[in-house]
Design an enzyme around this catalytic site. Structure first.
Site, PDB file in Angstrom:
ATOM      1  N   ARG A 204       8.741   0.285  18.081  1.00  0.00           N
ATOM      2  CA  ARG A 204       7.695   1.296  18.204  1.00  0.00           C
ATOM      3  C   ARG A 204       6.999   1.406  16.849  1.00  0.00           C
ATOM      4  O   ARG A 204       7.652   1.374  15.809  1.00  0.00           O
ATOM      5  CB  ARG A 204       8.255   2.670  18.598  1.00  0.00           C
ATOM      6  CG  ARG A 204       8.791   2.753  20.021  1.00  0.00           C
ATOM      7  CD  ARG A 204       7.671   2.615  21.053  1.00  0.00           C
ATOM      8  NE  ARG A 204       8.178   2.813  22.401  1.00  0.00           N
ATOM      9  CZ  ARG A 204       8.704   1.871  23.164  1.00  0.00           C
ATOM     10  NH1 ARG A 204       8.814   0.623  22.690  1.00  0.00           N
ATOM     11  NH2 ARG A 204       9.120   2.137  24.390  1.00  0.00           N
TER      12      ARG A 204
ATOM     13  N   THR B 173      -6.007  11.889  -5.984  1.00  0.00           N
ATOM     14  CA  THR B 173      -5.825  10.762  -5.089  1.00  0.00           C
ATOM     15  C   THR B 173      -4.438  10.840  -4.487  1.00  0.00           C
ATOM     16  O   THR B 173      -3.445  10.937  -5.207  1.00  0.00           O
ATOM     17  CB  THR B 173      -6.020   9.397  -5.775  1.00  0.00           C
ATOM     18  OG1 THR B 173      -5.518   8.371  -4.917  1.00  0.00           O
ATOM     19  CG2 THR B 173      -5.303   9.316  -7.106  1.00  0.00           C
TER      20      THR B 173
ATOM     21  N   ARG C 244      -2.557  13.675   4.845  1.00  0.00           N
ATOM     22  CA  ARG C 244      -3.574  14.375   4.048  1.00  0.00           C
ATOM     23  C   ARG C 244      -3.558  15.887   4.265  1.00  0.00           C
ATOM     24  O   ARG C 244      -3.980  16.646   3.398  1.00  0.00           O
ATOM     25  CB  ARG C 244      -4.967  13.866   4.404  1.00  0.00           C
ATOM     26  CG  ARG C 244      -5.284  12.470   3.910  1.00  0.00           C
ATOM     27  CD  ARG C 244      -6.793  12.260   3.910  1.00  0.00           C
ATOM     28  NE  ARG C 244      -7.161  10.926   3.497  1.00  0.00           N
ATOM     29  CZ  ARG C 244      -7.212  10.513   2.241  1.00  0.00           C
ATOM     30  NH1 ARG C 244      -6.879  11.346   1.267  1.00  0.00           N
ATOM     31  NH2 ARG C 244      -7.583   9.284   1.956  1.00  0.00           N
TER      32      ARG C 244
ATOM     33  N   ARG D  29      16.333   0.613  18.586  1.00  0.00           N
ATOM     34  CA  ARG D  29      14.945   0.172  18.484  1.00  0.00           C
ATOM     35  C   ARG D  29      14.509   0.128  17.027  1.00  0.00           C
ATOM     36  O   ARG D  29      14.884   0.994  16.228  1.00  0.00           O
ATOM     37  CB  ARG D  29      14.081   1.157  19.271  1.00  0.00           C
ATOM     38  CG  ARG D  29      12.601   0.912  19.274  1.00  0.00           C
ATOM     39  CD  ARG D  29      11.937   1.903  20.215  1.00  0.00           C
ATOM     40  NE  ARG D  29      12.249   1.601  21.604  1.00  0.00           N
ATOM     41  CZ  ARG D  29      12.297   2.504  22.585  1.00  0.00           C
ATOM     42  NH1 ARG D  29      12.093   3.784  22.310  1.00  0.00           N
ATOM     43  NH2 ARG D  29      12.571   2.141  23.815  1.00  0.00           N
TER      44      ARG D  29
ATOM     45  N   ASP E 273      -2.910   8.597  -3.168  1.00  0.00           N
ATOM     46  CA  ASP E 273      -2.190   7.355  -3.431  1.00  0.00           C
ATOM     47  C   ASP E 273      -1.531   7.324  -4.803  1.00  0.00           C
ATOM     48  O   ASP E 273      -0.779   6.385  -5.105  1.00  0.00           O
ATOM     49  CB  ASP E 273      -3.135   6.162  -3.319  1.00  0.00           C
ATOM     50  CG  ASP E 273      -3.620   5.929  -1.904  1.00  0.00           C
ATOM     51  OD1 ASP E 273      -2.858   6.256  -0.969  1.00  0.00           O
ATOM     52  OD2 ASP E 273      -4.735   5.433  -1.725  1.00  0.00           O
TER      53      ASP E 273
ATOM     54  N   MET F  39      -0.218   5.597   4.264  1.00  0.00           N
ATOM     55  CA  MET F  39      -1.404   5.313   3.466  1.00  0.00           C
ATOM     56  C   MET F  39      -1.041   4.508   2.221  1.00  0.00           C
ATOM     57  O   MET F  39       0.085   4.567   1.729  1.00  0.00           O
ATOM     58  CB  MET F  39      -2.104   6.610   3.083  1.00  0.00           C
ATOM     59  CG  MET F  39      -2.857   7.245   4.234  1.00  0.00           C
ATOM     60  SD  MET F  39      -3.779   8.698   3.741  1.00  0.00           S
ATOM     61  CE  MET F  39      -4.837   8.894   5.177  1.00  0.00           C
TER      62      MET F  39
ATOM     63  N   GLU G 197      -0.641   0.698   4.608  1.00  0.00           N
ATOM     64  CA  GLU G 197      -1.783   0.282   5.417  1.00  0.00           C
ATOM     65  C   GLU G 197      -2.459  -0.967   4.841  1.00  0.00           C
ATOM     66  O   GLU G 197      -3.067  -1.748   5.576  1.00  0.00           O
ATOM     67  CB  GLU G 197      -2.808   1.414   5.507  1.00  0.00           C
ATOM     68  CG  GLU G 197      -3.410   1.811   4.162  1.00  0.00           C
ATOM     69  CD  GLU G 197      -4.400   2.955   4.276  1.00  0.00           C
ATOM     70  OE1 GLU G 197      -4.978   3.130   5.370  1.00  0.00           O
ATOM     71  OE2 GLU G 197      -4.610   3.657   3.275  1.00  0.00           O
TER      72      GLU G 197
ATOM     73  N   GLY H  23     -11.452  11.331   0.038  1.00  0.00           N
ATOM     74  CA  GLY H  23     -10.516  11.846   1.031  1.00  0.00           C
ATOM     75  C   GLY H  23      -9.878  13.144   0.566  1.00  0.00           C
ATOM     76  O   GLY H  23      -9.615  13.337  -0.615  1.00  0.00           O
TER      77      GLY H  23
ATOM     78  N   HIS I  17      -3.813  10.110   8.695  1.00  0.00           N
ATOM     79  CA  HIS I  17      -4.323  11.350   8.100  1.00  0.00           C
ATOM     80  C   HIS I  17      -3.361  12.521   8.219  1.00  0.00           C
ATOM     81  O   HIS I  17      -3.628  13.584   7.642  1.00  0.00           O
ATOM     82  CB  HIS I  17      -5.677  11.696   8.714  1.00  0.00           C
ATOM     83  CG  HIS I  17      -6.787  10.805   8.236  1.00  0.00           C
ATOM     84  ND1 HIS I  17      -6.959   9.530   8.707  1.00  0.00           N
ATOM     85  CD2 HIS I  17      -7.732  10.995   7.289  1.00  0.00           C
ATOM     86  CE1 HIS I  17      -7.985   8.978   8.091  1.00  0.00           C
ATOM     87  NE2 HIS I  17      -8.472   9.828   7.231  1.00  0.00           N
TER      88      HIS I  17
END
Length: 343
Positions: free
Chosen positions: A267, A127, A276, A164, A129, A171, A223, A10, A273
Site C-alpha cells: 500500500r 522551508t 504542511r 503488507r 524541507d 516531501m 517525493e 509553500g 500537504h
C-alpha cells in the site's frame, strides 16, 4: 517606520508565529507600523494589503498556515529591472519603508535581488524541507517530521496486521531531511532520499528479509527520490520559479518492488500537504518567534539585506545571499551513519 510583511512559497507551521513576534516587538519596542501583503509577492505587485496590529496578531501563535496567504508569484519573472521597478512603485505608493520577507529559497532569492537594488528588506527563513544553507534549522520541519512519524506508526500496525509492505511518500524535492529523520524516528526498514541513486534490487532484498522474519516492511521515500527515471523528471511540469513538480515516487517504487518480489502485498500512502498543515510544535513556535524578533531588531538597527539564522543555539542575522546560494542537502556522512544496518 512602516513595515510590510509577506509570506511566500509553500505554507508551513510557524509562519503566523513569525508575523506575531515581528508585529508585537516592532510595535512595542520601536513604534513601528505594519501592513501585511496578501499572497506573497503577488500582494506586493498588486498593492494588496491588510493592516497588522497587536490585536490581530496576538492569537496567532498556535495557528498553522499563514493569515496573509501565500503564492509562488515571481516578481522577477519578466526581468530583474522590471520587477524591481514594480515593487518600488508599490512600496512608494503605500508609504512602506521596508519589507520583511518570510520564505524559502525562492522568496529570499527575490529579497536578495531587491536588496541589491537598494530596497530595504530583511528575511526570515521558511522551508519545511530544512534545506537553506545559512541556518542550522528552519521552522515547520519539526512539525512535519512529527506528523510523518505519527502516520508511519499507524501505517506500521496495519501493515503488520496484513503482512503488507507500507510505502510512505514524504516531501523533499532535492533534500531528503524529512525522509531521513522520519525514517530514523519511525524505524523504517528502508529510507530513500533524493541525494542518492537507490539500488532497487537491494530494496527488494530488504523487503523479502523483513517479510521472512514475520514483520511488515516500512519504506519511507522522498517525493524527489530517483525512482521515476530521468526522462520523467525532465518532463515534469514546472512552477513560476522553474522547479519541477515532482511526485509519484511512492507509486513508482511500488511498481518496481512488485516486479521484483512476486506476491508482495503493498500500500502506498502519500502524506503530501498533510505535512504542511496544522498546529506548529513547541520547537517550531519557539524558533519562529525568535526569527521574528531577530528580523525586527535587524530592521531597527539598519542591518538590511540579512536573514535570521540559527547557529547552534544562537539566532543572529546573516547575509541573504548566503541563504540562497547552495541548498543544504543530506551529506554523505549522515547517510553513512546507518549504512549496512538492517532494521
Amino acid at each position: 517606520m512602516r513595515v510590510g510583511i509577506l509570506t511566500g512559497g509553500g505554507d508551513c507551521p510557524g509562519l503566523n508565529a513569525v508575523i506575531r513576534a515581528a508585529v508585537l516587538a516592532g510595535t512595542q519596542r520601536h513604534g513601528m507600523e505594519f501592513v501585511g501583503f496578501l499572497d506573497g509577492w503577488r500582494g506586493v505587485l498588486d498593492g494588496d494589503t491588510v493592516p497588522l496590529d497587536e490585536e490581530t496578531v496576538r492569537p496567532l501563535l498556535t495557528i498553522g498556515g499563514t493569515i496573509l496567504g501565500s503564492s509562488r508569484t515571481n516578481p522577477l519573472a519578466d526581468g530583474v529591472d522590471d520587477g524591481v521597478a514594480r515593487v518600488r512603485k508599490q512600496l512608494t505608493a503605500l508609504e512602506v519603508d521596508a519589507l520583511l520577507a518570510i520564505g524559502g529559497e525562492d522568496t529570499l532569492g527575490v529579497a536578495t535581488a531587491l536588496h541589491a537594488a537598494g530596497i530595504p528588506v530583511v528575511g526570515a527563513p521558511k522551508t519545511i524541507d530544512d534545506d537553506l544553507s545559512a541556518t542550522d534549522a528552519t521552522f515547520g520541519f519539526d512539525t512535519a517530521v512529527q506528523t510523518a512519524v505519527d502516520a508511519c506508526d499507524r501505517l506500521a500496525t496495519t501493515g503488520a496486521s496484513h503482512h503488507r509492505a507500507m510505502i510512505v511518500e514524504v516531501m523533499g524535492r532535492h533534500a531528503g531531511w524529512i525522509a531521513l529523520h522520519t525514517g530514523m524516528a519511525a524505524g523504517a526498514h528502508v529510507t530513500i532520499l533524493p541525494e542518492e541513486d537507490p539500488d532497487l534490487d537491494a530494496v527488494a532484498d530488504v523487503t523479502r528479509s523483513v517479510l521472512a522474519r514475520g514483520q511488515a516492511p516500512l519504506i519511507v521515500v522522498s517525493e524527489g527520490a530517483k525512482v521515476h527515471g530521468e526522462e520523467a523528471a525532465k518532463n515534469a511540469p514546472r512552477d513560476a520559479f522553474g522547479h519541477a513538480q515532482l511526485g509519484g515516487a511512492g507509486d513508482a517504487l511500488e511498481h518496481e518492488l512488485l516486479a521484483r518480489v512476486p506476491g508482495l502485498s503493498t500500500r502506498v500512502t502519500v502524506l503530501g500537504h498533510l505535512l504542511r498543515g496544522g498546529t506548529p510544535s513547541a520547537a517550531d513556535r519557539i524558533l519562529a518567534t525568535r526569527f521574528g524578533l531577530s528580523a525586527i531588531e535587524a530592521l531597527a538597527s539598519g542591518n538590511l539585506g540579512t536573514m535570521a539564522s540559527l547557529h547552534g543555539v544562537e539566532v543572529h542575522q546573516v547575509p541573504l545571499a548566503e541563504a540562497t546560494g547552495v541548498l543544504r542537502t543530506v551529506p554523505d556522512a549522515r547517510r553513512a551513519e546507518t549504512a549496512g544496518v538492517r532494521w
